[in-house]
Design a protein around this motif. Structure first.
Motif, PDB file in Angstrom:
ATOM      1  N   ILE A 548       0.888  -1.121   0.022  1.00 25.97           N
ATOM      2  CA  ILE A 548       0.178   0.009  -0.056  1.00 25.97           C
ATOM      3  C   ILE A 548       0.742   1.251  -0.036  1.00 25.97           C
ATOM      4  CG2 ILE A 548      -1.702   1.443   1.394  1.00 25.97           C
ATOM      5  CD1 ILE A 548      -2.805  -1.420   2.220  1.00 25.97           C
ATOM      6  N   PHE A 549       0.546   2.407  -0.725  1.00 18.96           N
ATOM      7  CA  PHE A 549       1.346   3.501  -0.975  1.00 18.96           C
ATOM      8  C   PHE A 549       0.456   4.663  -0.810  1.00 18.96           C
ATOM      9  CE2 PHE A 549       3.316   0.132  -3.143  1.00 18.96           C
ATOM     10  CZ  PHE A 549       4.768   0.333  -3.017  1.00 18.96           C
ATOM     11  N   VAL A 550       1.202   5.604  -0.489  1.00 20.35           N
ATOM     12  CA  VAL A 550       0.486   7.084  -0.344  1.00 20.35           C
ATOM     13  C   VAL A 550       0.866   7.718  -1.615  1.00 20.35           C
ATOM     14  CG1 VAL A 550       0.531   9.420   0.640  1.00 20.35           C
ATOM     15  CG2 VAL A 550       0.990   7.305   2.088  1.00 20.35           C
ATOM     16  N   LEU A 551      -0.443   8.099  -2.336  1.00 19.41           N
ATOM     17  CA  LEU A 551      -0.149   8.933  -3.584  1.00 19.41           C
ATOM     18  C   LEU A 551      -1.144  10.182  -3.563  1.00 19.41           C
ATOM     19  CD1 LEU A 551      -0.747   5.730  -5.979  1.00 19.41           C
ATOM     20  CD2 LEU A 551       1.578   6.685  -5.224  1.00 19.41           C
ATOM     21  N   GLU A 552      -0.654  11.049  -4.462  1.00 16.93           N
ATOM     22  CA  GLU A 552      -1.464  12.274  -4.719  1.00 16.93           C
ATOM     23  C   GLU A 552      -2.712  12.003  -5.488  1.00 16.93           C
ATOM     24  OE1 GLU A 552       2.784  13.189  -4.132  1.00 16.93           O
ATOM     25  OE2 GLU A 552       1.804  11.875  -5.694  1.00 16.93           O
ATOM     26  N   SER A 553      -3.697  12.422  -5.037  1.00 17.58           N
ATOM     27  CA  SER A 553      -5.163  12.006  -5.427  1.00 17.58           C
ATOM     28  C   SER A 553      -5.416  12.950  -6.911  1.00 17.58           C
ATOM     29  CB  SER A 553      -6.174  12.600  -4.462  1.00 17.58           C
ATOM     30  OG  SER A 553      -6.122  13.794  -4.093  1.00 17.58           O
ATOM     31  N   SER A 554      -4.636  14.109  -7.007  1.00 19.33           N
ATOM     32  CA  SER A 554      -5.036  14.809  -8.182  1.00 19.33           C
ATOM     33  C   SER A 554      -4.375  14.039  -9.572  1.00 19.33           C
ATOM     34  CB  SER A 554      -4.631  16.215  -8.247  1.00 19.33           C
ATOM     35  OG  SER A 554      -3.124  16.116  -7.892  1.00 19.33           O
ATOM     36  N   ILE A 555      -3.335  12.988  -9.211  1.00 20.49           N
ATOM     37  CA  ILE A 555      -2.906  12.399 -10.525  1.00 20.49           C
ATOM     38  C   ILE A 555      -3.469  11.096 -10.780  1.00 20.49           C
ATOM     39  CG2 ILE A 555      -1.212  10.981  -9.259  1.00 20.49           C
ATOM     40  CD1 ILE A 555       0.736  11.762 -11.388  1.00 20.49           C
ATOM     41  N   GLU A 590       8.898  14.623 -16.857  1.00 23.89           N
ATOM     42  CA  GLU A 590       9.462  13.863 -15.702  1.00 23.89           C
ATOM     43  C   GLU A 590       9.931  14.716 -14.764  1.00 23.89           C
ATOM     44  OE1 GLU A 590      12.385  10.199 -14.683  1.00 23.89           O
ATOM     45  OE2 GLU A 590      12.237  11.027 -16.728  1.00 23.89           O
ATOM     46  N   ASP A 591      10.471  15.870 -15.012  1.00 21.82           N
ATOM     47  CA  ASP A 591      10.762  16.913 -13.911  1.00 21.82           C
ATOM     48  C   ASP A 591       9.675  17.634 -13.302  1.00 21.82           C
ATOM     49  OD1 ASP A 591      13.387  16.561 -14.506  1.00 21.82           O
ATOM     50  OD2 ASP A 591      13.685  18.569 -15.908  1.00 21.82           O
ATOM     51  N   GLU A 592       8.554  17.749 -13.749  1.00 22.74           N
ATOM     52  CA  GLU A 592       7.387  18.286 -13.597  1.00 22.74           C
ATOM     53  C   GLU A 592       6.595  17.258 -12.601  1.00 22.74           C
ATOM     54  OE1 GLU A 592       3.031  20.365 -14.901  1.00 22.74           O
ATOM     55  OE2 GLU A 592       4.615  19.937 -16.144  1.00 22.74           O
ATOM     56  N   LEU A 593       6.656  16.094 -13.047  1.00 23.58           N
ATOM     57  CA  LEU A 593       6.180  14.771 -12.357  1.00 23.58           C
ATOM     58  C   LEU A 593       6.772  14.645 -10.931  1.00 23.58           C
ATOM     59  CD1 LEU A 593       3.970  12.349 -12.510  1.00 23.58           C
ATOM     60  CD2 LEU A 593       5.980  11.059 -13.394  1.00 23.58           C
ATOM     61  N   ARG A 594       8.018  14.898 -10.871  1.00 24.37           N
ATOM     62  CA  ARG A 594       8.876  14.502  -9.571  1.00 24.37           C
ATOM     63  C   ARG A 594       8.533  15.667  -8.545  1.00 24.37           C
ATOM     64  NH1 ARG A 594      13.329  14.036 -11.889  1.00 24.37           N
ATOM     65  NH2 ARG A 594      14.163  16.276 -11.956  1.00 24.37           N
ATOM     66  N   VAL A 595       8.305  17.027  -9.205  1.00 22.01           N
ATOM     67  CA  VAL A 595       8.026  17.994  -8.120  1.00 22.01           C
ATOM     68  C   VAL A 595       6.584  17.965  -7.827  1.00 22.01           C
ATOM     69  CG1 VAL A 595       8.382  20.571  -8.095  1.00 22.01           C
ATOM     70  CG2 VAL A 595       9.906  19.365  -9.299  1.00 22.01           C
ATOM     71  N   LYS A 596       5.610  17.967  -8.842  1.00 25.69           N
ATOM     72  CA  LYS A 596       4.336  18.262  -8.327  1.00 25.69           C
ATOM     73  C   LYS A 596       3.847  16.933  -7.651  1.00 25.69           C
ATOM     74  CE  LYS A 596       2.939  21.512 -11.665  1.00 25.69           C
ATOM     75  NZ  LYS A 596       1.891  22.046 -12.436  1.00 25.69           N
ATOM     76  N   PHE A 597       4.306  15.606  -7.995  1.00 28.99           N
ATOM     77  CA  PHE A 597       3.521  14.604  -7.696  1.00 28.99           C
ATOM     78  C   PHE A 597       4.789  13.699  -7.012  1.00 28.99           C
ATOM     79  CE2 PHE A 597       1.377  16.213 -11.202  1.00 28.99           C
ATOM     80  CZ  PHE A 597       0.291  16.108 -10.535  1.00 28.99           C
ATOM     81  N   PRO A 598       5.483  14.121  -5.992  1.00 29.19           N
ATOM     82  CA  PRO A 598       6.334  13.276  -5.334  1.00 29.19           C
ATOM     83  C   PRO A 598       6.303  11.862  -4.807  1.00 29.19           C
ATOM     84  CG  PRO A 598       6.125  15.036  -3.846  1.00 29.19           C
ATOM     85  CD  PRO A 598       5.175  14.999  -5.066  1.00 29.19           C
TER      86      PRO A 598
END
Length: 770
Positions: A548-555, A590-598
């Protein structure tokens, strides 16, 4: 001829097995028991060696050892006075290897045939000894279990089943027991005994009854993917029975017939080796029950079958010993080109250059087998094979259908509804029987319904006994005269023709038809929602990492899968999907993905190695979906349905902008020109399902696989006459009612019936109400 075995009676004669096979669950229990022995013996052979040590050769030694015990048990139960028992052999040997087992039997028997079968010098592969002491007497349990499971005699097909088990689990220790590509990648699945018997019996009987015994002796029978020789064994048993009454053969003459008539090839060296043994035992088995004398056996000249049954890739353009065969019979492997590319892309390209059936579009390995087999047939020769049914109706099978039509006459096609006909594979099987001739004749098409009872059902075909389990159609000489075969009765063909003569095909209307998005890694991207931590974070479960992982809901986006769609209902997604795209459907850098959705980025990085192994286009980043143009999948209104369907099953996404994966068919009309409610009603109608049943590939038990290219050919009525305007409005209103109102079951059934009646009328099909 007066021969009870070869005269078709109440049940299909048992050729391959001399007894009716037990239910597969009994065989499966035995295989599970033998698997435990494989695990135990591998541990005894390797001791405490490093888990990373290559155990391939050790495993081969173990499997050959166990196979030899099974063979001794099989022969011992068949001819108890001619061979020592497993228990007696285990007392003699000093080392637990296949070589020692064979040597012990070889020294104990006087029969030349048995000496040839158990010759230790004919063994292949390494003979590695165990590192630990094995209590040999305990191995006698392997033989004793036969009594419990089978009652008496072991099945000859169990040797092939055991070999399939060995291929499926190549390293059978307690920590590694995963399916490998050794079996699945090569499409190795052995045909069930009842189907082998049917194909061998009906093919050979049709050829033999027209010939004199001396003519029959010059026939050559060939299996291009012989495996453990099941088709060849059944065929040779038929030959022996045929000659038993027409002209008496000596044991030596039978061996000479074996050498002259029976031929085969397989890519599996172990299978070829065992086919040699089992064919010799077939001769002995036939004569031992006729009171054969010791003198007959003592003076035998044993044929060397190494040039009859050879190890080679049949599809390689190399000359065979005989380049022309009178009967070609078997069950070639079925492996899709996508799987072939994974294992050997160079060979696929070679096939594309050499075979007409591989030059354009998709193809399956069995198609190439049929193509080359037809080339090797003599004029008027017969070909009978058990294959996948995918070529019968699909665009990818068009080249093969044309080849068959140009070169052959089709005598019989049998399709099976049971997609588990081969117990360890999920596939729709067809038996096809051809004759190499340009003379047209009638064709019989048989559809076998339901599961189980295969021998009983096949017996009904032989007696031409139509019943609840069989749908038998006699087709005209023109039914398969072109590359588009019509496997329908006259009434079915007329109905289908009436449907297809109406209106305009979907593909010619402003309607987009496609599958949903293929991620290429559903077990990574598709997640189970566990809990919401807050407005920005969720807990989600990953199948790939089993955690189980913690993930950002907006993605995350709810994703609709085919199994969750029901007709005339509002779809409710039950799965989440990581969606690394913006609202316009462009991949997030990828850079944006790493920053906005770590959190999500860290999870994807854990799966990076697997994601990189997918077959992506050269410009696609490692975390992208395999499908491009993702935004097309989210637009609405769109009609959606599971790609695997049993009728109806279409729903309408009116404004949710649902994201769908590739198990979903998407039909997005230009609503200014094509009313989505009307289209929904037509696709859920009995008219459409009638058409789909004839045009879409079967998937067993009443299911069909919807193909986009085929769906584009379905016609929609054009409402050119003013009297149809009210009918059109009625259909739209009824479909909207089903979608937007909660109806009780009675009203729902009545509404569906009204839609079916109107739609049928629009297609020119009379109903009681129109």
């Amino acid at each position: 001829m007066a021969n009870s075995l070869l005269e078709f009676g109440a049940i299909l004669p048992p050729l391959l097995e001399q007894q009716i096979s037990p239910p597969y669950r009994i065989v499966a229990r035995h295989l599970a028991y033998l698997q435990k022995w494989r695990e135990y013996l591998l541990w005894m052979w390797t001791g405490d060696t490093d888990k990373n040590t290559d155990k391939t050769n050790v495993q081969r030694s173990v499997d050959e050892f166990l196979s030899t015990i099974l063979l001794i048990d099989f022969v011992g139960r068949s001819y108890p006075t001619m061979i020592p028992t497993v228990e007696e052999v285990l007392k003699i040997i000093k080392k637990p290897t296949a070589f020692d087992l064979c040597e012990a039997v070889y020294n104990q028997v006087s029969c030349k045939l048995l000496k040839a079968v158990f010759s230790p010098n004919s063994l292949i592969g390494p003979m590695i000894e165990p590192l630990k002491n094995v209590e040999l007497s305990s191995l006698n349990n392997i033989s004793e279990v036969v009594e419990t499971l089978y009652g008496s005699r072991i099945l000859i097909t169990l040797l092939g089943d055991f070999h399939q088990l060995c291929l499926e689990y190549p390293v059978a220790d307690k920590t590694v027991c995963k399916k490998s590509s050794g079996r699945h990648g090569k499409g190795i699945y052995y045909t069930p005994a009842a189907l082998v018997d049917y194909i061998a019996f009906h093919t050979l009987r049709k050829v033999f009854h027209k010939l004199a015994p001396e003519q029959i002796k010059y026939l050559r029978i060939f299996d291009p993917s012989c495996g453990y020789g099941v088709f060849l064994i059944a065929s040779f048993r038929f030959i022996l029975e045929w000659f038993r009454t027409s002209s008496r053969l000596s044991l030596q003459e039978s061996l000479e017939l074996l050498e002259s008539m029976i031929h085969g090839i397989d890519i599996d060296e172990c299978a070829v080796h065992w086919t040699h043994k089992l064919l010799l035992l077939t001769v002995l088995d036939f004569y031992i029950h006729k009171g054969i004398s010791n003198d007959d056996i003592r003076n035998l000249k044993i044929p060397n079958l190494v040039e009859n049954i050879i190890c080679r890739d049949f599809l390689e353009e190399q000359p065979l010993k005989n380049e022309a065969y009178h009967i070609i019979i078997g069950g070639p492997p079925f492996v899709r080109v996508q799987e072939l590319y994974k294992s050997d892309a160079v060979k696929v390209n070679s096939y594309k250059r050499s075979y007409e059936t591989a030059k354009e579009g998709q193809f399956d390995l069995y198609m190439l087998f049929i193509e080359r087999a037809i080339k090797l047939l003599v004029d008027q020769g017969h070909l009978s094979m058990s294959v996948s049914n995918t070529f019968l109706r699909s665009g990818s099978g068009r080249a093969l259908r044309k080849l068959i039509t140009d070169k052959c006459a089709i005598r019989e096609i049998i399709e099976f509804e049971d997609n588990k006909l081969y117990p360890n594979a999920s596939a729709q099987i067809a038996a096809i029987m051809l004759q190499k001739t340009t003379k047209r004749n009638t064709t019989r098409h048989v559809f076998v319904k339901g599961r189980g009872g295969l021998r009983r059902k096949l017996s009904g075909i032989g007696k031409q006994d139509g019943n609840a389990f069989l749908q038998i159609r006699e087709l005209s000489a023109t039914a398969c005269a072109s590359e588009d075969w019509s496997l329908k009765s006259e009434s079915e063909a007329n109905l289908l023709g009436k449907i297809e003569s109406v209106g305009i095909q979907l593909g010619k209307l402003p309607i987009s038809i496609r599958f949903g998005t293929a991620t290429g890694a559903d077990k990574v991207f598709l997640l189970k929602n566990v809990d919401h931590l807050d407005s920005k974070k969720v807990l989600a479960e990953s199948r790939f990492l089993d955690d189980i992982f913690v993930l950002e809901s907006s993605i995350l986006r709810p994703v609709l899968r085919g199994r969750h769609i029901r007709e005339y209902t509002t779809p409710k997604p039950k799965t989440l999907c990581i969606f690394p795209y913006d609202e316009a459907g462009n991949l997030i850098a990828e850079d944006e993905l790493r920053v906005k959705f770590p959190c999500t980025y860290r999870y994807l990085k854990c799966c990076q190695s697997y994601l990189r192994s997918r077959k992506l286009k050269h410009n696609q980043p490692w975390y992208a979906f395999r499908s491009e143009h993702v935004s097309d999948v989210t637009r609405s209104p769109k009609i959606i349905a599971s790609a695997v369907n049993s009728g109806g099953g279409f729903a309408l996404d009116q404004g949710q902008h649902l994201f769908c994966n590739n198990s979903v068919i998407l039909i997005r009309p230009d609503e200014k020109i094509v009313n989505p409610y009307f289209l929904l009603a037509v696709l859920n109608s009995k008219v459409f399902w009638t058409w789909a049943q004839h045009r879409m590939p079967t998937l067993g038990s009443g299911w069909r696989s919807y193909r986009v290219s085929t769906l584009r050919n379905f016609p929609i009525p054009t409402l050119l006459h003013s009297q149809y305007n009210q009918l059109f409005k009625d259909v739209v209103d009824l479909a909207a009612k089903l979608l937007n109102e909660k109806l009780n079951e009675r009203d729902r059934i009545s509404t569906l019936s009204s839609i079916d009646n109107i739609v049928s009328y629009l297609y020119g099909i009379k109903t009681k109400n129109y």
